[in-house]
Design an enzyme around this catalytic site. Structure first.
Site, PDB file in Angstrom:
ATOM      1  N   ASP A   9      45.513  18.607  34.623  1.00 30.79           N
ATOM      2  CA  ASP A   9      45.853  19.660  33.672  1.00 30.79           C
ATOM      3  C   ASP A   9      44.573  20.015  32.920  1.00 30.79           C
ATOM      4  OD1 ASP A   9      46.667  21.160  31.513  1.00 30.79           O
ATOM      5  OD2 ASP A   9      48.240  19.772  30.876  1.00 30.79           O
ATOM      6  N   ILE A  10      44.108  21.236  33.082  1.00 27.04           N
ATOM      7  CA  ILE A  10      42.805  21.610  32.515  1.00 27.04           C
ATOM      8  C   ILE A  10      42.816  21.559  30.985  1.00 27.04           C
ATOM      9  CG2 ILE A  10      43.077  24.129  32.337  1.00 27.04           C
ATOM     10  CD1 ILE A  10      40.301  24.329  33.770  1.00 27.04           C
ATOM     11  N   GLY A  31      51.446  30.549  33.284  1.00 28.23           N
ATOM     12  CA  GLY A  31      50.461  29.783  34.045  1.00 28.23           C
ATOM     13  C   GLY A  31      49.488  29.015  33.173  1.00 28.23           C
ATOM     14  N   VAL A  32      48.253  28.948  33.637  1.00 25.08           N
ATOM     15  CA  VAL A  32      47.244  28.166  32.917  1.00 25.08           C
ATOM     16  C   VAL A  32      46.920  28.823  31.571  1.00 25.08           C
ATOM     17  CG1 VAL A  32      45.206  29.219  34.033  1.00 25.08           C
ATOM     18  CG2 VAL A  32      45.124  26.849  33.254  1.00 25.08           C
ATOM     19  N   ASP A  33      47.028  30.132  31.507  1.00 24.64           N
ATOM     20  CA  ASP A  33      46.780  30.882  30.265  1.00 24.64           C
ATOM     21  C   ASP A  33      47.757  30.418  29.172  1.00 24.64           C
ATOM     22  OD1 ASP A  33      45.843  32.807  28.523  1.00 24.64           O
ATOM     23  OD2 ASP A  33      46.727  34.517  29.579  1.00 24.64           O
ATOM     24  N   GLY A 123      47.505  31.909  41.316  1.00 24.64           N
ATOM     25  CA  GLY A 123      48.887  31.718  40.881  1.00 24.64           C
ATOM     26  C   GLY A 123      49.611  33.051  40.820  1.00 24.64           C
ATOM     27  N   ILE A 124      49.903  33.478  39.611  1.00 28.27           N
ATOM     28  CA  ILE A 124      50.654  34.723  39.387  1.00 28.27           C
ATOM     29  C   ILE A 124      49.953  35.917  40.055  1.00 28.27           C
ATOM     30  CG2 ILE A 124      51.382  36.321  37.536  1.00 28.27           C
ATOM     31  CD1 ILE A 124      51.723  33.679  35.789  1.00 28.27           C
ATOM     32  N   TYR A 125      48.625  35.897  40.112  1.00 29.89           N
ATOM     33  CA  TYR A 125      47.882  37.024  40.697  1.00 29.89           C
ATOM     34  C   TYR A 125      47.810  36.996  42.230  1.00 29.89           C
ATOM     35  CZ  TYR A 125      46.531  39.013  36.150  1.00 29.89           C
ATOM     36  OH  TYR A 125      46.531  39.607  34.904  1.00 29.89           O
TER      37      TYR A 125
HETATM   38  N1  APR Z   1      45.749  23.249  34.525  1.00 28.88           N
HETATM   39  C1  APR Z   1      45.133  23.621  35.669  1.00 28.88           C
HETATM   40  N2  APR Z   1      45.617  24.566  36.487  1.00 28.88           N
HETATM   41  C2  APR Z   1      46.788  25.149  36.148  1.00 28.88           C
HETATM   42  C3  APR Z   1      47.506  24.822  34.964  1.00 28.88           C
HETATM   43  C4  APR Z   1      46.933  23.814  34.138  1.00 28.88           C
HETATM   44  N3  APR Z   1      47.508  23.431  32.993  1.00 28.88           N
HETATM   45  N4  APR Z   1      48.628  25.585  34.924  1.00 28.88           N
HETATM   46  C5  APR Z   1      48.632  26.343  36.036  1.00 28.88           C
HETATM   47  N5  APR Z   1      47.545  26.085  36.779  1.00 28.88           N
HETATM   48  C6  APR Z   1      47.120  26.649  38.063  1.00 28.88           C
HETATM   49  C7  APR Z   1      48.157  27.324  38.930  1.00 28.88           C
HETATM   50  O1  APR Z   1      48.910  26.343  39.653  1.00 28.88           O
HETATM   51  C8  APR Z   1      47.276  28.154  39.859  1.00 28.88           C
HETATM   52  O2  APR Z   1      46.799  27.376  40.954  1.00 28.88           O
HETATM   53  O3  APR Z   1      46.177  27.680  37.824  1.00 28.88           O
HETATM   54  C9  APR Z   1      46.076  28.514  38.976  1.00 28.88           C
HETATM   55  C10 APR Z   1      46.035  29.952  38.521  1.00 28.88           C
HETATM   56  O4  APR Z   1      47.358  30.412  38.297  1.00 28.88           O
HETATM   57  P1  APR Z   1      47.784  31.349  37.074  1.00 28.88           P
HETATM   58  O5  APR Z   1      47.722  30.585  35.802  1.00 28.88           O
HETATM   59  O6  APR Z   1      49.057  31.988  37.441  1.00 28.88           O
HETATM   60  O7  APR Z   1      46.557  32.428  36.988  1.00 28.88           O
HETATM   61  P2  APR Z   1      46.310  33.798  37.834  1.00 28.88           P
HETATM   62  O8  APR Z   1      46.857  33.735  39.194  1.00 28.88           O
HETATM   63  O9  APR Z   1      44.854  34.083  37.648  1.00 28.88           O
HETATM   64  O10 APR Z   1      47.167  34.866  37.038  1.00 28.88           O
HETATM   65  C11 APR Z   1      46.735  35.281  35.761  1.00 28.88           C
HETATM   66  O11 APR Z   1      48.886  35.044  34.776  1.00 28.88           O
HETATM   67  O12 APR Z   1      49.587  33.871  32.963  1.00 28.88           O
HETATM   68  C12 APR Z   1      49.157  35.053  33.372  1.00 28.88           C
HETATM   69  O13 APR Z   1      48.071  35.888  31.421  1.00 28.88           O
HETATM   70  C13 APR Z   1      47.855  35.460  32.748  1.00 28.88           C
HETATM   71  O14 APR Z   1      48.244  37.678  33.439  1.00 28.88           O
HETATM   72  C14 APR Z   1      47.471  36.533  33.698  1.00 28.88           C
HETATM   73  C15 APR Z   1      47.872  35.969  35.047  1.00 28.88           C
END
Ligand code: APR
Length: 180
Positions: A9-10, A31-33, A123-125
């Protein structure tokens, strides 16, 4: 530069700076955000709102990066970058490479020595994690770092970590063949 790949977990990472896969609004999300905003506390959202009131009134452009303090996080800084959204047709690898490069530019400006990245856009993107691994690892490996001496890719699950490990082995093998 040392490159490390781990599962975790980052938000608990103790690097000088952790990178956030943010949205252009900088105002949080899932997600991670979402995890970073929850762990950093309300100071982070306030700092992001200040950025939106100033330089980034239109939002942070895809491929760019900007830093805030880490507030309640163990990391001193959060470097926010906006990955391309494949689900919205943003599939240009140069945009994803720019996220990693610009995040390292900002880390250098901060004087950070250690930086942790998530799998931006995987992830979401909607990007294929193997493509994110290839672009992220190549871009970090080839970055002309001065201050940054260690970069850790912190992947949320073992499967994604394995994808990054395999991509890294592939890059090292290819580099070895070029040297031979
Ligand atoms: N630590 C490390 N990695 C994580 C964590 C965490 N706590 N939580 C999620 N992840 C991983 C996900 O499993 C994925 O592999 O981070 C990676 C990126 O996924 P997302 O967080 O969905 O990011 P992204 O695909 O870049 O989408 C960004 O999602 O939450 C919204 O505001 C954000 O609109 C933006 C979009």
């Amino acid at each position: 530069m040392q490159i490390l790949i781990s599962t975790g977990d980052i938000t608990t990472n103790t690097a000088d700076a952790i990178v956030n896969a943010a949205s252009s609004s900088l105002l949080g999300g899932g997600g991670v955000d979402g995890a970073i905003h929850r762990a950093a506390g309300p100071g982070l959202l306030a700092a992001c709102r200040e950025l939106r009131a100033g330089t980034y009134a239109q939002g942070l452009p895809t491929g760019d990066a900007v830093a805030t303090p880490g507030f309640d996080l163990p990391a001193g800084w959060v470097i926010h970058t906006v990955g391309p959204n494949a689900r919205a047709g943003e599939t240009d690898p140069a945009l994803l490479a720019s996220c990693f490069r610009r995040a390292l530019d900002v880390a250098e400006e901060l004087g950070a020595q250690t930086v942790a990245f998530p799998a931006i856009s995987a992830g979401i993107y909607g990007w294929d994690p193997a493509v994110v691994a290839d672009i992220g690892l190549r871009t970090v490996r080839d970055y002309p770092a001065r201050s940054v001496r260690s970069v850790e890719f912190v992947l949320f699950d073992g499967r994604t970590e394995q994808i990054f490990q395999t991509a890294w082995q592939g890059l090292e093998t290819a580099a070895g063949e070029t040297d031979a």
